[in-house]
Design an enzyme around this catalytic site. Structure first.
Site, PDB file in Angstrom:
ATOM      1  NE  ARG A  51      -2.241  -1.267   3.260  1.00  0.00           N
ATOM      2  CZ  ARG A  51      -2.512  -0.717   4.732  1.00  0.00           C
ATOM      3  NH1 ARG A  51      -3.621  -0.001   4.744  1.00  0.00           N
ATOM      4  NH2 ARG A  51      -1.808  -0.999   5.478  1.00  0.00           N
ATOM      5  CG  ASN A  55      -4.125  -4.275   3.977  1.00  0.00           C
ATOM      6  OD1 ASN A  55      -3.473  -4.258   2.601  1.00  0.00           O
ATOM      7  ND2 ASN A  55      -3.505  -4.225   4.924  1.00  0.00           N
TER       8      ASN A  55
END
Length: 96
Positions: A25, A43
């Protein structure tokens, strides 16, 4: 809406593989910011990362290419994508 927003697109990409807990990320956020995109990378409970990016179509396509490439953290096994008009809901790019 500004003319800039009118020409913007939204890319939603669901990235599958070993992509949680490996800096994916953060890496995605850095690439998106370099490309001038706004959005988020988050997520999902099933192990995927959902990436939402808004901005210029070419920049979104470049991000998609990077997500599918071999320089990502972890290991990407597949990327599913969806395209739509930009919502204008994002002001930066965050890891959610």
């Amino acid at each position: 809406m500004s003319s800039n927003t009118d020409s913007a697109v939204r890319l939603t990409a669901w990235v599958r593989g070993e992509v949680q807990g490996v800096g994916f990320r953060w890496w995605t956020r850095a690439r998106a910011l370099e490309l001038g995109l706004v959005g988020q990378a988050r997520n999902l409970t099933d192990g995927r990362v959902a990436v939402t990016a808004e901005g210029d179509r070419g920049a979104c396509e470049r991000l998609l290419d990077l997500l599918k490439g071999d320089s990502t953290p972890g290991r990407v096994t597949s990327v599913t994508e969806s395209w739509s008009g930009a919502s204008g809901a994002f002001t930066g790019f965050v890891e959610a």
